[in-house]
Scaffold this active site. Structure first.
Site, short mmCIF file in Angstrom:
data_model
loop_
_atom_site.label_atom_id
_atom_site.label_comp_id
_atom_site.label_asym_id
_atom_site.label_seq_id
_atom_site.Cartn_x
_atom_site.Cartn_y
_atom_site.Cartn_z
N ASP A 146 0.79 -1.17 -0.04
CA ASP A 146 0.09 0.16 -0.05
C ASP A 146 0.98 1.34 0.06
O ASP A 146 2.04 1.17 0.52
CB ASP A 146 -0.94 0.04 1.25
N TYR B 167 -11.44 9.09 -14.43
CA TYR B 167 -11.61 7.73 -13.61
C TYR B 167 -12.11 6.64 -14.43
O TYR B 167 -11.56 5.52 -14.69
CB TYR B 167 -12.62 7.95 -12.37
P1 NDP Z 1 -9.64 2.18 -0.92
O1 NDP Z 1 -9.47 3.79 -0.92
O2 NDP Z 1 -10.05 1.49 0.57
O3 NDP Z 1 -8.42 1.38 -1.21
C1 NDP Z 1 -7.40 1.64 -2.14
C2 NDP Z 1 -6.25 1.64 -1.99
O4 NDP Z 1 -5.38 1.87 -2.68
C3 NDP Z 1 -5.74 2.41 -0.62
O5 NDP Z 1 -5.33 1.77 0.58
C4 NDP Z 1 -4.72 3.19 -1.08
O6 NDP Z 1 -3.90 3.85 -0.11
C5 NDP Z 1 -4.09 2.60 -2.00
N1 NDP Z 1 -3.53 3.60 -3.15
C6 NDP Z 1 -3.81 4.66 -3.62
N2 NDP Z 1 -2.99 4.92 -4.39
C7 NDP Z 1 -2.03 4.59 -4.26
C8 NDP Z 1 -0.45 4.40 -4.90
N3 NDP Z 1 -0.15 5.57 -5.75
N4 NDP Z 1 0.31 3.63 -4.73
C9 NDP Z 1 -0.17 2.53 -3.85
N5 NDP Z 1 -1.27 2.39 -3.22
C10 NDP Z 1 -2.29 3.48 -3.30
O7 NDP Z 1 -10.79 1.72 -2.00
P2 NDP Z 1 -11.40 0.51 -2.55
O8 NDP Z 1 -10.83 -0.78 -1.75
O9 NDP Z 1 -12.71 0.58 -2.75
O10 NDP Z 1 -10.67 0.38 -4.03
C11 NDP Z 1 -9.58 -0.72 -4.36
C12 NDP Z 1 -9.82 -0.68 -5.72
O11 NDP Z 1 -11.14 -0.91 -6.37
C13 NDP Z 1 -9.53 0.77 -6.67
O12 NDP Z 1 -8.85 0.43 -7.83
C14 NDP Z 1 -11.07 1.19 -7.11
O13 NDP Z 1 -10.86 2.16 -8.27
C15 NDP Z 1 -11.87 0.17 -7.42
N6 NDP Z 1 -13.21 0.11 -7.33
C16 NDP Z 1 -13.79 0.51 -6.23
C17 NDP Z 1 -15.17 0.69 -6.24
C18 NDP Z 1 -15.94 0.69 -4.82
O14 NDP Z 1 -17.35 0.99 -4.92
N7 NDP Z 1 -15.36 1.02 -3.79
C19 NDP Z 1 -15.91 0.45 -7.38
C20 NDP Z 1 -15.28 -0.02 -8.34
C21 NDP Z 1 -13.67 0.05 -8.52
P3 NDP Z 1 -3.95 4.99 0.72
O15 NDP Z 1 -5.47 4.96 1.10
O16 NDP Z 1 -3.06 4.97 2.15
O17 NDP Z 1 -3.70 6.30 0.06
#
Ligand code: NDP
Length: 255
Positions: free
Chosen positions: A38, A162
């Site tokens: 992460d 997005y």
């Molecule tokens: P979260 O925000 O809980 O999880 C996303 C994670 O990605 C966070 O822990 C974040 O870390 C990490 N992250 C962000 N930027 C970076 C980076 N540059 N390098 C490494 N890690 C990074 O959201 P979700 O669990 O919902 O999202 C997970 C995936 O699911 C994403 O790709 C999202 O687009 C996709 N998605 C989610 C949906 C939803 O409804 N929730 C629907 C469709 C797709 P930190 O917070 O520490 O920055």
């Protein structure tokens, strides 16, 4: 009963919360050793603590998926810890509000917000595959699952970059599936609908009721409901599946 991932090693990006964390716990339940990566190593460590408390085995890694050297180091750390990467879940991503683009139409996005969105959600997935694939070829195969979205399949007002990034993820997924089929590497995507995580809190606050009226199930999905699909795609149960994009969306895309 044997776990679906017994003896396998896995890398999960964006594993510090939401879908990534839920998937880490599911992978652990099924016997995998997991590297939880992460942007925030602290968040990754919290997931590792949960995995360990559930009797699993995991390590935490910090790293920004937009930085090629950091991604390369991340993959090297997994190989050094576990010897190989059988399953990679390229899941790190950000939403519009995280780049100050909440509620903005296409022409209202700033150049910086657009670049950042594409950098994390699209280039980040490509960089992960770029560094995972040579390892998977060398070890004789592997499974990659990328996180797409329903936004990778349709347009969504005020989500311009997005939507573009997620359409791109599906394109990368299909192309890599063709390129590496002969190397025994399967590449698939999961396309979540509206899932209960930190990412959707802002949108749900603004227009949750309206959005749930468009979901046949009438509710958001739980992160675990995505994790179960990722598990299947990473297991041998899906041995004839590659280049596919599976919707997990409470029926949203069927309308
Ligand atoms: P979260 O925000 O809980 O999880 C996303 C994670 O990605 C966070 O822990 C974040 O870390 C990490 N992250 C962000 N930027 C970076 C980076 N540059 N390098 C490494 N890690 C990074 O959201 P979700 O669990 O919902 O999202 C997970 C995936 O699911 C994403 O790709 C999202 O687009 C996709 N998605 C989610 C949906 C939803 O409804 N929730 C629907 C469709 C797709 P930190 O917070 O520490 O920055």
């Amino acid at each position: 009963m044997a776990g679906l991932l017994d003896g396998k090693s896995a890398l999960i990006t964006g594993g510090g919360g939401g879908i990534g964390r839920a998937t880490a716990l599911i992978f652990a339940r099924e016997g995998a050793r997991i590297a939880v990566a992460d942007a925030s190593e602290e968040a990754a460590s919290q997931t590792v603590a949960l995995v360990n408390a559930a009797g699993g085995q995991a390590i935490s890694l910090g790293g920004d998926v937009t930085d090629s050297a950091q991604v390369q180091a991340m993959i090297a750390s997994v190989v050094s810890a576990f010897g190989r990467i059988d399953c990679a879940f390229n899941n790190a991503g950000i939403a519009g509000y995280q780049v100050g683009a909440s509620g903005k139409k296409t022409h209202e996005w700033s150049d910086d917000a657009f670049d950042r969105m594409i950098g994390v959600n699209l280039k980040g997935v490509w960089l992960c595959m770029k560094h995972q694939i040579p390892q998977m070829i060398a070890q004789g195969g592997g499974k990659i699952v990328n996180t797409g979205s329903i936004a990778g399949l349709i347009g969504l007002p005020t989500s311009s970059a997005y939507v573009a990034s997620k359409h791109g993820v599906l394109g990368l997924t299909k192309t890599a599936a063709l390129e590496y089929a002969a190397d025994n590497i399967r590449v698939n995507a999961v396309c979540p609908g509206y899932i209960e995580t930190k990412m959707t809190e802002d949108t749900m606050r603004r227009k949750g009721e309206q959005l749930m009226n468009q979901v046949p199930f009438g509710r958001m999905g739980k992160p675990e409901e995505i994790g179960e699909m990722v598990l299947w795609l990473c297991s041998d149960r899906s041995s004839y599946v590659s280049g596919a994009c599976y919707n997990v969306d409470g029926g949203y895309m069927a309308i």
